[in-house]
Design a protein around this motif. Sequence first.
Motif, mmCIF file in Angstrom:
data_model
loop_
_atom_site.group_PDB
_atom_site.id
_atom_site.type_symbol
_atom_site.label_atom_id
_atom_site.label_comp_id
_atom_site.label_asym_id
_atom_site.label_seq_id
_atom_site.Cartn_x
_atom_site.Cartn_y
_atom_site.Cartn_z
ATOM 1 N N ASP A 290 13.052 -2.580 -7.065
ATOM 2 C CA ASP A 290 13.059 -1.132 -7.318
ATOM 3 C C ASP A 290 11.843 -0.683 -8.115
ATOM 4 O O ASP A 290 11.876 0.349 -8.794
ATOM 5 C CB ASP A 290 14.341 -0.706 -8.049
ATOM 6 N N THR A 291 10.766 -1.442 -8.017
ATOM 7 C CA THR A 291 9.508 -1.068 -8.663
ATOM 8 C C THR A 291 8.656 -0.290 -7.662
ATOM 9 O O THR A 291 8.465 -0.739 -6.534
ATOM 10 C CB THR A 291 8.739 -2.315 -9.127
ATOM 11 N N PRO A 292 8.149 0.875 -8.033
ATOM 12 C CA PRO A 292 7.339 1.651 -7.082
ATOM 13 C C PRO A 292 5.994 0.984 -6.817
ATOM 14 O O PRO A 292 5.376 0.433 -7.718
ATOM 15 C CB PRO A 292 7.165 3.000 -7.794
ATOM 16 N N VAL A 293 5.564 1.039 -5.580
ATOM 17 C CA VAL A 293 4.247 0.542 -5.172
ATOM 18 C C VAL A 293 3.358 1.757 -4.954
ATOM 19 O O VAL A 293 3.629 2.598 -4.091
ATOM 20 C CB VAL A 293 4.340 -0.306 -3.890
ATOM 21 N N ILE A 294 2.309 1.867 -5.763
ATOM 22 C CA ILE A 294 1.382 3.004 -5.701
ATOM 23 C C ILE A 294 0.015 2.446 -5.330
ATOM 24 O O ILE A 294 -0.638 1.783 -6.131
ATOM 25 C CB ILE A 294 1.347 3.740 -7.049
ATOM 26 N N LEU A 295 -0.398 2.719 -4.115
ATOM 27 C CA LEU A 295 -1.569 2.060 -3.533
ATOM 28 C C LEU A 295 -2.636 3.087 -3.172
ATOM 29 O O LEU A 295 -2.334 4.142 -2.623
ATOM 30 C CB LEU A 295 -1.138 1.283 -2.286
ATOM 31 N N ASP A 296 -3.879 2.747 -3.489
ATOM 32 C CA ASP A 296 -5.019 3.605 -3.150
ATOM 33 C C ASP A 296 -5.848 2.901 -2.084
ATOM 34 O O ASP A 296 -6.529 1.914 -2.362
ATOM 35 C CB ASP A 296 -5.863 3.880 -4.396
ATOM 36 N N ARG A 297 -5.801 3.402 -0.867
ATOM 37 C CA ARG A 297 -6.533 2.777 0.229
ATOM 38 C C ARG A 297 -8.045 2.833 0.002
ATOM 39 O O ARG A 297 -8.790 2.001 0.520
ATOM 40 C CB ARG A 297 -6.165 3.443 1.557
ATOM 41 N N TYR A 298 -8.503 3.815 -0.788
ATOM 42 C CA TYR A 298 -9.931 3.983 -1.014
ATOM 43 C C TYR A 298 -10.476 3.008 -2.067
ATOM 44 O O TYR A 298 -11.658 3.035 -2.364
ATOM 45 C CB TYR A 298 -10.232 5.420 -1.411
ATOM 46 N N GLU A 299 -9.608 2.156 -2.613
ATOM 47 C CA GLU A 299 -10.056 1.091 -3.503
ATOM 48 C C GLU A 299 -10.237 -0.225 -2.758
ATOM 49 O O GLU A 299 -10.682 -1.211 -3.338
ATOM 50 C CB GLU A 299 -9.046 0.893 -4.642
ATOM 51 N N LEU A 300 -9.883 -0.264 -1.478
ATOM 52 C CA LEU A 300 -9.984 -1.483 -0.682
ATOM 53 C C LEU A 300 -11.329 -1.525 0.029
ATOM 54 O O LEU A 300 -12.055 -0.533 0.106
ATOM 55 C CB LEU A 300 -8.843 -1.533 0.328
#
Length: 884
Positions: A290-300
């Motif tokens: 139940d931990t949110p995943v907050i992902l920035d595609r522009y950091e990849l």
Amino acid sequence: MGFLSGLRSRLTGSKHTLKEIDDETFDRAAAIVEANGDDLTKENIREQAEHLLELEEVDEGEFRLGVVQDDTEQSLADRDIIAPRKLKEVSNFFESGYMIRNDKFVRTLTIHGYPERVPLGWLDELYTTNDHVRVTQHIQPRDTGSVLRKLQKRLTQLRARLHKKHEKSQTDTHEEEADRDMVQDLIWDIILGETKLFDFAIYIEVVADTEQELNEATERVVDSLSTANAEAVPLEKRQVESQDALGPLGDDSIKSTQLMQETAIGTMFPFIEPVITDPEGIFYGFDATDTPVILDRYELSSYSKAIAGTMGSGKTFAEKHEMYHRLMMDPEIEMLVLDPLADFVDFANNLGGQVIRFGGDNTVNPLEIQRGIDDAVDDPFKKKLRSVMELFRIHFSAVTEQSLSKEQEGILRRAVRLAYLQYGITEETATHENTSPTIKDLLDILAEIADGGLPSEFLELHEDANNERVWPEIDQLETRFRDGDEQYAYQLLLGLEAFQKGGENDNLTGRTNVELDNRLVVIDMSMFSDTGQAPLFMHVMFDWIYQRAASDHDRRTQVTIDEAHYLLRREATTDMIDLFIRHSRHFNTAITLISQTVDEFIAQSDDQTKEAAEKARNVYNLCDIKQIFHHESVSNEMIDFHDLTPSEQTFLTTAQTGEDGGYSEFLLEVNEWSKPLALHVNDYEVSVLDDDLDPWEYLAENRYIDADDAGFLAAEGRLDEYEIPESVLEEADLDEVDKESETDEAVVEHADRERADVKTEYHERDISEIAEAGQGATEAADEGPEEPHEKRAADSRAEATVDQEDDLTTITGIGETYAGYLAEAGVETVGELAVADTESLSEEMSIPHTLLDEWVDAASTMGEPETASGDASSSTEVTTDADD
């Protein structure tokens, strides 16, 4: 020390004598012994040499992991801990104690105070530090019966303490009440078998080369734990004793234990994936903890993403969710969607985006070439020629169900080259700023060739063309024409009738007139879904978007391609996508590819060549983010490509679909890691993102907008700016609003006329008449109770004014609905609102505190007594007239 020495002798048996040790190993061992400050005795040298030989005997081909690599090194490390050559404790009065073990500075700490609540992985920093730190945990289960007896005793004590405080009328009982409730809950959890209790102890050993380094490393460990509200302290005067509590012995004589539930124990283990919370990221979903995943595609490294899942699995909804939040976070981003099934049209309309539909006057020129701002793409002219030729291959294979012959393709290629040369466009990038040819120009050239004409006879150059540069190339092309070309040109014209005026593809015949004037643009191509033209138009639009991105890197662009399998079937188009992804960072453009299954990306289909399938697989591999939603089945190709475990395979075939529930599940893979996620969103976002729902209806149903809001907008003349539901408009009774508005205007106009008449009357009367009128009025007042008509009317107007001023609806923002709510709360007039307690009103009415504050301020202002400016102005006006 006697125990440790005895254990050392039992653990380390001699494998080599001095005679069996070679000279090189002997010299190395002697040097190490001397460097350690030990005596150069035969025994010390033999032990050190044996240690070196044991390390050399490790199999080099063996797979090795961790700090301790194998059983041999493990035994050596254990030996140095259990039976070190040197062990000395140092304890200073003003400093924390430490040990010197085998010339290393060592300090053992324990956690003395634990926080009340901790997240999963709160000790991650301790386990991943660059300092030399060893952690040992002791976990001992408690007997349930004895624990319950102690908890019952504790509960009785708390109840008794609370009873005494209540008898004494003491109010500081919050802490005892919280403890009582916690103990009660814990007792029930144990009785129901929902938790277990353990004695837990943790010992942290810090090792360094110098005392200063030890102190610095200790400080870093203490600081990292303090961020989680945990207090780490050294074991004063017990550093040597702590060696037994550490691994590998693990005999805890320190007993620095804490009673913990099993859920708290679970947070202590390092076997937890790191939390993914990129600062500029988008919420993708909740993981298994139940931990949110907050992902920035522009950091990849690659901005691109691939989404696969069956219909109704939630893949389109998930892409809309990311777009929606990215639009809110980035005010400069531009989003373009190629939408062959109109799945994004309602989404764009809900957000005030732009929808471009083909079939009307919208035209895109497939031959248009734009100059890039740099040389990111080698030879853009050749790339454009390949794209144009692929366009016609798609047309002939999809519509006429036949491929171009070599002769036809040769004629067509020359005709395309001539069309560009006619406008002076060559490989030189400077010429790409010239006016581009159109398919109509190409059809005219084919018609001339079909009539037997030669380029030098029929070709008229555009004013942008450089004759000296272009004619040599035209002459060279002309030498390649042969007898019989007329027949192939005629066949091509017949096959390209759809591009003639009035044909199915005449939207591709003229010059581009599509203007993008919105941050969210959806290109709706659903009208071609049943005609076989979808791949053709998707190819054209993708090429147009690609050139647009290559020619302008200033703005960040995000391109979404739904039903991407239309493009991945063609080798040339897949090449374009491949190039787009590879240069995504350079173009400042992200691309999202959506398809039905993973196999459409990685497995060869019946209508796809082996080369095209390999290129599509490579495109999929280039996408750093992969979202895999529900699949009916998992193919072997999919298992091999993603290295799916049996549990992951089961997850994908049983994943919750958005169509069947209130959320969707998917496997998120980002480069080297993957995890199952569940995407949950609030009800309002569902209304914005779901095509079958209306966000305005949601706002109305939940009373976020009501009749008062509609009436206010109508009165302001702004109702057309919003899509207010009919139910709210009917409740608002807008006809009555219009009448009130007209009445108010008439009243104002009548009052203005009266004031003008009175003012004129004052100016026309003589000074003496004014004086006589004043004297007469005084005498009349003294003589009798007869009240003048004017005074009665004035009093009536004054009473009406007071009643109107007491009406709550005279305050901006309060309509009949809110006035009714306030009346139910005991606030019926402006005066009562001016002195109302906003905090209690907010709790009783569930109205935001800030809104009530605004109303109270407005009521207070209205309730302030006016200065006698009105009377003064009248008096001043008369006096002024009299002076005049």
